[in-house]
Design a protein around this motif. Structure first.
Motif, PDB file in Angstrom:
ATOM      1  N   ARG A 151       0.850  -1.190   0.000  1.00  0.00           N
ATOM      2  CA  ARG A 151       0.000   0.000   0.000  1.00  0.00           C
ATOM      3  C   ARG A 151       0.885   1.239   0.000  1.00  0.00           C
ATOM      4  NH1 ARG A 151      -4.742  -0.964   4.565  1.00  0.00           N
ATOM      5  NH2 ARG A 151      -5.691  -2.842   3.680  1.00  0.00           N
ATOM      6  N   ILE A 152       0.379   2.293  -0.629  1.00  0.00           N
ATOM      7  CA  ILE A 152       1.072   3.579  -0.655  1.00  0.00           C
ATOM      8  C   ILE A 152       0.146   4.630  -0.056  1.00  0.00           C
ATOM      9  CG2 ILE A 152       2.153   5.355  -2.081  1.00  0.00           C
ATOM     10  CD1 ILE A 152       3.718   2.769  -2.016  1.00  0.00           C
ATOM     11  N   GLY A 153       0.659   5.417   0.882  1.00  0.00           N
ATOM     12  CA  GLY A 153      -0.139   6.450   1.513  1.00  0.00           C
ATOM     13  C   GLY A 153      -0.182   7.727   0.700  1.00  0.00           C
ATOM     14  N   GLY A 154      -0.944   8.703   1.185  1.00  0.00           N
ATOM     15  CA  GLY A 154      -1.074   9.974   0.492  1.00  0.00           C
ATOM     16  C   GLY A 154       0.224  10.743   0.397  1.00  0.00           C
ATOM     17  N   ASP A 155       1.149  10.444   1.296  1.00  0.00           N
ATOM     18  CA  ASP A 155       2.460  11.090   1.251  1.00  0.00           C
ATOM     19  C   ASP A 155       3.456  10.303   0.414  1.00  0.00           C
ATOM     20  OD1 ASP A 155       2.716   8.884   2.825  1.00  0.00           O
ATOM     21  OD2 ASP A 155       3.574   9.930   4.558  1.00  0.00           O
TER      22      ASP A 155
END
Length: 392
Positions: A105-109
């Motif tokens: 998963r990749i976060g908004g940052d």
């Protein structure tokens, strides 16, 4: 071989329930935990990402930890490590890692929010007073791999883990005693565990054990163990309860244990709840109804503690979910098919006899064929029961 040390801190109600379930489930059950990457030590995260099925099982030592001054429902403590001198730190269970699944998963940052799911086969309960506990915790503290910094770490080299590798359940009560002592969040809770499941047979009762699911594949998020139940058979779930010494008679009045299946069509549970019985064993009866599916039917059986007028989102006591599976067994299918095939053959023969003018023999042969087909269908649908067999 590396071993994992996993901590529960239970600052949310769902995680609080996780510990109650961890303590209540029977040995052999597969339980899933999941943590974000940031909660792993770098070494533990790298180790699990490259783990292969041939590397398993891997030892897991589970701990519960909280600061002495922590109050249930308060915000997460930040900026401090749990210290044996000002914290509750209790080994809760020994388990063996059977499967790991990684969800990228990749976060908004744009930073990694990868989730690691790992499936543990639960075993016994360690001694919460073992002299091996403090050296292990001190080594983890030195590396800053204790909550509230990290929750999953590799056991440091040189740590003596032999005292934690317990397969028996004799120390369950001692773990509960320590966990229920103030200032632990669990003080005042109701404690029980599933001791075993057993099948009622003509010769007595036979304990059954959970089996790994045939569809399990290493690296998948779905990985489970099931209790295999035979159609038209009766079973009992036995619970063992324990009242911690620090609680005495101060447990909530009216506490009950309830049992519920997510598939009432195929299970009969004549007594859906029982009063909590102190320091004793109690049993729930389960009957398996007729099953007409050749494919396995999975049923979730949930047991939990209920207390009158309990308003908190935190469970008042033990709970456990176990998986059951039932289907038509090979013995039953073989007999049903055999009867149907013979019945159809007799029907064809009866038709030939009618054509030859042998009306009486044709009627008799046709009647026998029809009866065999009827009996085959009745066995298949469960309206008739076969003699007891270990295969069905």
């Amino acid at each position: 071989m590396p071993a994992l040390v996993v901590f529960d801190t239970c600052t949310r109600s769902q995680y609080y329930a996780d510990v109650h379930q961890l303590l209540a489930l029977p040995s052999g059950t597969i339980l899933r935990y999941d943590y974000q990457e940031k909660y792993f030590s770098p070494e533990a995260f790298a180790y699990l990402r490259q783990l292969k099925e041939t590397d398993c099982p891997v030892d897991i030592i589970l701990f519960y930890g909280q600061f002495n001054d922590y109050a249930k429902g308060a915000d997460d403590p930040k900026g401090k490590l749990l210290d044996p001198n000002n914290s509750v730190l209790i080994p809760t269970r020994y388990a063996r890692l059977r499967n790991v699944a990684v969800e990228e998963r990749i976060g908004g940052d744009d930073g990694s929010r990868t989730i690691v799911y790992f499936h543990m086969e639960l075993s016994g309960f360690p001694d919460p007073d073992s002299e091996a506990i403090r050296p292990l915790l001190d080594m983890l503290a030195e590396k800053k791999e204790l909550p509230f910094e990290k929750w999953v770490a590799l056991a440091p080299e040189g740590a003596d883990l032999s005292a934690f590798r317990q397969d028996g359940v004799q120390l369950w009560g001692k773990v509960v005693d320590r966990l229920a002592a103030a200032p632990s969040q669990f003080h005042g809770d109701v404690f029980w565990r599933i001791d075993h499941l057993e099948k009622e047979t003509a010769s007595g009762r036979k304990t059954i054990l959970p089996q790994p699911r045939a569809s399990n594949r290493f690296g998948q998020q779905d990985y489970a163990s099931d209790y295999h139940l035979d159609p038209l058979s009766n079973y009992r779930v036995t619970l063992s309860s324990f009242v911690p010494a620090v609680e005495g008679k101060d447990l909530p009045d009216g506490a009950v244990v309830t049992i519920k299946a997510d598939d009432g069509e195929h299970l009969a549970i004549p007594e859906p709840k029982q009063e909590f019985r102190r320091n004793a064993s109690s049993q729930f009866k389960i009957g398996v109804k007729s099953v007409a599916d050749i494919n396995p039917r999975y049923i979730s059986l949930s047991l939990k503690t209920e207390v009158p007028e309990h308003k908190s989102p935190y469970t008042p006591g033990s709970l456990a979910d176990i998986s059951l599976v039932t289907s038509i067994g090979g013995y039953r299918v073989t007999v049903c098919l055999g009867l149907a095939i013979v019945g159809i053959a007799l029907g064809i023969w009866a038709t030939a006899l009618f054509r030859d003018g042998s009306i009486a023999y044709g009627l008799l042969t046709g009647a026998v064929g029809a009866l065999l087909i009827f009996f085959g269908a009745a066995l298949f649908t469960g309206r008739m029961k076969l003699p007891a067999s270990g295969k069905d």
